[in-house]
Design a protein around this motif. Structure first.
Motif, PDB file in Angstrom:
ATOM      1  N   GLY A 141      40.968  63.890  47.639  1.00  0.00           N
ATOM      2  CA  GLY A 141      41.271  63.980  45.898  1.00  0.00           C
ATOM      3  C   GLY A 141      41.475  62.771  45.211  1.00  0.00           C
ATOM      4  N   VAL A 142      40.752  61.580  45.750  1.00  0.00           N
ATOM      5  CA  VAL A 142      40.711  60.515  45.068  1.00  0.00           C
ATOM      6  C   VAL A 142      39.457  60.236  44.283  1.00  0.00           C
ATOM      7  N   GLU A 143      39.588  59.615  43.005  1.00  0.00           N
ATOM      8  CA  GLU A 143      38.118  59.605  42.299  1.00  0.00           C
ATOM      9  C   GLU A 143      37.361  58.465  42.919  1.00  0.00           C
ATOM     10  N   PRO A 144      36.246  58.641  43.129  1.00  0.00           N
ATOM     11  CA  PRO A 144      35.298  57.418  43.772  1.00  0.00           C
ATOM     12  C   PRO A 144      34.609  56.816  42.636  1.00  0.00           C
ATOM     13  N   VAL A 145      34.637  55.478  42.874  1.00  0.00           N
ATOM     14  CA  VAL A 145      33.573  54.589  41.945  1.00  0.00           C
ATOM     15  C   VAL A 145      32.834  53.742  42.742  1.00  0.00           C
ATOM     16  N   VAL A 146      31.537  53.682  42.636  1.00  0.00           N
ATOM     17  CA  VAL A 146      30.721  53.262  43.547  1.00  0.00           C
ATOM     18  C   VAL A 146      30.428  51.621  42.886  1.00  0.00           C
ATOM     19  N   VAL A 147      30.828  50.661  43.393  1.00  0.00           N
ATOM     20  CA  VAL A 147      30.614  49.378  42.911  1.00  0.00           C
ATOM     21  C   VAL A 147      29.626  48.466  43.578  1.00  0.00           C
ATOM     22  N   LEU A 148      28.371  48.277  42.872  1.00  0.00           N
ATOM     23  CA  LEU A 148      27.538  47.255  43.440  1.00  0.00           C
ATOM     24  C   LEU A 148      27.604  45.897  43.277  1.00  0.00           C
ATOM     25  N   THR A 149      27.870  45.266  44.263  1.00  0.00           N
ATOM     26  CA  THR A 149      28.060  43.666  43.860  1.00  0.00           C
ATOM     27  C   THR A 149      26.872  42.731  44.082  1.00  0.00           C
ATOM     28  N   VAL A 177      27.661  48.130  38.307  1.00  0.00           N
ATOM     29  CA  VAL A 177      26.767  47.019  39.014  1.00  0.00           C
ATOM     30  C   VAL A 177      27.340  45.577  38.395  1.00  0.00           C
ATOM     31  N   VAL A 178      27.798  44.686  39.549  1.00  0.00           N
ATOM     32  CA  VAL A 178      28.567  43.605  38.912  1.00  0.00           C
ATOM     33  C   VAL A 178      28.128  42.493  39.643  1.00  0.00           C
ATOM     34  N   ASN A 179      28.384  41.118  39.223  1.00  0.00           N
ATOM     35  CA  ASN A 179      28.828  39.919  39.828  1.00  0.00           C
ATOM     36  C   ASN A 179      30.173  39.850  40.180  1.00  0.00           C
ATOM     37  N   ALA A 180      30.288  39.941  41.341  1.00  0.00           N
ATOM     38  CA  ALA A 180      31.971  40.027  41.621  1.00  0.00           C
ATOM     39  C   ALA A 180      32.648  38.620  41.207  1.00  0.00           C
ATOM     40  N   LEU A 181      32.089  37.655  41.141  1.00  0.00           N
ATOM     41  CA  LEU A 181      32.527  36.365  40.755  1.00  0.00           C
ATOM     42  C   LEU A 181      32.448  35.996  39.164  1.00  0.00           C
ATOM     43  N   ASP A 182      32.102  37.119  38.571  1.00  0.00           N
ATOM     44  CA  ASP A 182      32.026  36.927  36.916  1.00  0.00           C
ATOM     45  C   ASP A 182      32.902  37.864  36.185  1.00  0.00           C
ATOM     46  N   GLU A 183      33.895  37.481  35.668  1.00  0.00           N
ATOM     47  CA  GLU A 183      34.803  38.251  34.785  1.00  0.00           C
ATOM     48  C   GLU A 183      34.152  39.174  33.831  1.00  0.00           C
ATOM     49  N   THR A 184      33.117  38.780  33.447  1.00  0.00           N
ATOM     50  CA  THR A 184      32.552  39.845  32.194  1.00  0.00           C
ATOM     51  C   THR A 184      31.884  41.043  32.881  1.00  0.00           C
ATOM     52  N   THR A 198      46.630  53.387  40.598  1.00  0.00           N
ATOM     53  CA  THR A 198      46.084  52.410  41.899  1.00  0.00           C
ATOM     54  C   THR A 198      44.951  52.570  42.514  1.00  0.00           C
ATOM     55  N   ALA A 199      44.340  51.724  42.710  1.00  0.00           N
ATOM     56  CA  ALA A 199      42.670  51.585  43.424  1.00  0.00           C
ATOM     57  C   ALA A 199      42.983  51.000  44.658  1.00  0.00           C
ATOM     58  N   THR A 200      41.948  51.149  45.482  1.00  0.00           N
ATOM     59  CA  THR A 200      41.658  50.587  46.650  1.00  0.00           C
ATOM     60  C   THR A 200      40.274  50.171  46.752  1.00  0.00           C
ATOM     61  N   LEU A 201      40.033  49.043  47.358  1.00  0.00           N
ATOM     62  CA  LEU A 201      38.579  48.623  47.678  1.00  0.00           C
ATOM     63  C   LEU A 201      38.161  48.926  49.182  1.00  0.00           C
ATOM     64  N   VAL A 202      37.131  49.579  49.346  1.00  0.00           N
ATOM     65  CA  VAL A 202      36.572  49.897  51.007  1.00  0.00           C
ATOM     66  C   VAL A 202      35.041  49.514  50.984  1.00  0.00           C
ATOM     67  N   GLY A 203      34.488  48.994  52.011  1.00  0.00           N
ATOM     68  CA  GLY A 203      33.322  48.827  52.274  1.00  0.00           C
ATOM     69  C   GLY A 203      33.153  47.977  53.485  1.00  0.00           C
ATOM     70  N   SER A 204      31.804  47.278  53.666  1.00  0.00           N
ATOM     71  CA  SER A 204      31.756  46.486  54.791  1.00  0.00           C
ATOM     72  C   SER A 204      32.240  45.110  54.658  1.00  0.00           C
ATOM     73  N   SER A 205      32.288  44.476  55.588  1.00  0.00           N
ATOM     74  CA  SER A 205      32.939  42.777  55.508  1.00  0.00           C
ATOM     75  C   SER A 205      31.682  41.898  54.738  1.00  0.00           C
ATOM     76  N   GLY A 206      32.375  41.303  53.955  1.00  0.00           N
ATOM     77  CA  GLY A 206      31.462  40.298  53.028  1.00  0.00           C
ATOM     78  C   GLY A 206      30.840  40.812  51.833  1.00  0.00           C
ATOM     79  N   VAL A 207      31.129  42.087  51.323  1.00  0.00           N
ATOM     80  CA  VAL A 207      30.538  42.801  50.284  1.00  0.00           C
ATOM     81  C   VAL A 207      31.115  42.102  49.021  1.00  0.00           C
ATOM     82  N   GLY A 208      32.473  41.482  48.997  1.00  0.00           N
ATOM     83  CA  GLY A 208      33.025  41.065  47.745  1.00  0.00           C
ATOM     84  C   GLY A 208      34.293  41.471  47.352  1.00  0.00           C
ATOM     85  N   LYS A 209      34.924  42.228  48.407  1.00  0.00           N
ATOM     86  CA  LYS A 209      35.952  43.107  47.820  1.00  0.00           C
ATOM     87  C   LYS A 209      37.228  42.087  47.591  1.00  0.00           C
ATOM     88  N   SER A 210      37.533  41.278  48.415  1.00  0.00           N
ATOM     89  CA  SER A 210      38.708  40.155  47.990  1.00  0.00           C
ATOM     90  C   SER A 210      38.195  39.461  46.587  1.00  0.00           C
TER      91      SER A 210
END
Ligand SMILES: Nc1nc2c(ncn2[C@@H]2O[C@H](COP(=O)(O)OP(=O)(O)OP(=O)(O)O)[C@@H](O)[C@H]2O)c(=O)[nH]1
Ligand SMILES: [Mg+2]
Ligand SMILES: [Zn+2]
Length: 359
Positions: A141-149, A177-184, A198-210
């Motif tokens: 029951g959580v809303e999914p949002v796909v973030v492509l980095t 669609v984002v560049n995770a290093l770019d604020e804009t 409250t949101a959480t970030l899930v995905g493979s290692s190295g995709v840019g969650k942190s």
């Protein structure tokens, strides 16, 4: 947000849902806290008085996975505000199948509003994996949002094509669609992590969650790691789940990269992700059609006509098969436990605590 008896907690995600689940008389404000990280015997919590560490009660640790506190949970403490006495009912709970325990689930996060499913646009993009994450989001029951980095590392045409493919997985799915290093570009995420959400970030290692956590925070909150040269994958830099408060008033949880995502039982989640196939399936010639070579199959007809991809049908079949195998394994585990108890009796051996709990 509707007002509660604890306005300072509203900045941490507290609302009338949790307020309604409190014991009477209402506990003092400083005895209500939210879990921000969990380690083996202790957890870090945050409340109106700030952050601190608490011991996890032993009886909570020995119960089933769902009875243990997880990141995002709300707890009520005793009058001394030192000892947890109640874990409040969760509004949502995201789980996955534990990698080691064949019957168990592993709690990923509680009381989430948004699941950011993060994938990089270079080599990590994989629609079948996105469908797995979507099933988990819908099931809980959580809303999914796909973030492509890593949009800055690919051509705009490639980014557009991946985004279109992701949008096609589910009607109305938000795909950023984002560049995770770019604020804009990262600002696009804010509506889903608005004040009190409250949101959480899930995905493979190295995709840019942190990296996303740091950019949303406007400061380095959590370490990020360079990609391995050998295979272009992440280095599993983040090692534990942590909930962060953002300057805008939202909350975001960083999660270690998943090596593989095994689905917990999630029948509704799968039905929601694959609604198109299930609707077509009603028109198949056989009521139990597996869409795998049977005559008069409406699903295979749609593939031939080009309105449905073969990949999607194959992933649907694969995920259903995994769910069925899980049922078998559960059955086997029950049989195994019964056998062990029978052996205890025959040998006059007292059942261990662990086994007794499972009865
Ligand atoms: N160019 C570019 N680099 C990025 C982007 N997102 C992340 N990176 C880089 O990718 C590397 C991995 O990023 P992390 O944020 O550590 O990845 P993670 O998903 O947290 O990985 P784990 O903690 O291992 O699960 C770092 O070197 C980041 O700087 C992006 O959008 N563009
Ligand atoms: Mg990380
Ligand atoms: Zn069929």
């Amino acid at each position: 947000m509707t007002s509660t008896a604890y306005p300072p907690l509203e900045h941490l995600g507290w609302d009338t849902f949790f307020q309604a689940r409190l014991p009477q008389p209402l506990p003092a404000e400083d005895t209500i806290v939210r879990v921000v990280s969990v380690h083996s015997m202790v957890m870090n919590v945050i409340g109106a008085q700030g952050r601190r560490q608490l011991a996890i009660p032993g009886n909570w640790l020995s119960g089933p996975a769902e009875s243990r506190p997880t990141v995002g949970d709300w707890l009520v403490l005793d009058d001394t505000a030192q000892w947890p006495v109640q874990l409040l009912d969760r509004r949502t709970l995201v789980t996955r199948r534990a990698p080691t325990d064949i019957t168990g689930v592993q709690l990923v996060a509680a009381n989430l509003d948004t699941l950011f499913i993060v994938s990089s646009l270079n080599d990590d993009f994989n629609p079948s994996r996105l469908e797995r994450y979507l099933a988990i989001a819908f099931q809980s029951g959580v809303e999914p949002v796909v973030v492509l980095t890593k949009a800055d590392l690919v051509t705009p045409e490639h980014a557009l094509a991946c985004a279109e493919e992701a949008r096609g997985l589910c009607p109305g799915l938000a795909v950023l669609v984002v560049n995770a290093l770019d604020e804009t570009t990262v600002n696009l995420l804010f509506p889903w992590v608005a004040p009190g959400r409250t949101a959480t970030l899930v995905g493979s290692s190295g995709v840019g969650k942190s990296t996303l956590v740091n950019t949303l925070s406007r400061e380095e909150r959590t370490p990020t790691g360079a990609i391995r040269d050998s295979d272009g994958r992440g280095r599993h830099t983040t090692s534990s789940r942590t909930l962060y408060t953002l300057p805008n008033g939202g909350l975001i949880m960083d999660v270690p990269g998943f090596r593989e995502l095994r689905l917990p039982p999630c029948p509704q989640g799968l039905s929601q992700v694959f609604r198109d196939i299930e609707e077509l399936g009603i028109r198949c010639g056989f009521a139990d059609c597996r869409h795998d070579g049977e005559p008069d199959c409406a699903v295979e007809k749609a593939v031939r006509q080009g309105t449905l991809t073969q990949r999607r049908v194959e992933n649907y079949r694969k995920l259903l098969k995994e769910q069925a195998m899980q049922d078998d394994e559960k059955q086997q585990a029950k049989i195994y436990a019964r056998q062990r108890r029978a052996a205890d009796k025959v040998l006059g051996r007292p059942a261990s605590n662990k086994r007794r709990r499972k009865r």
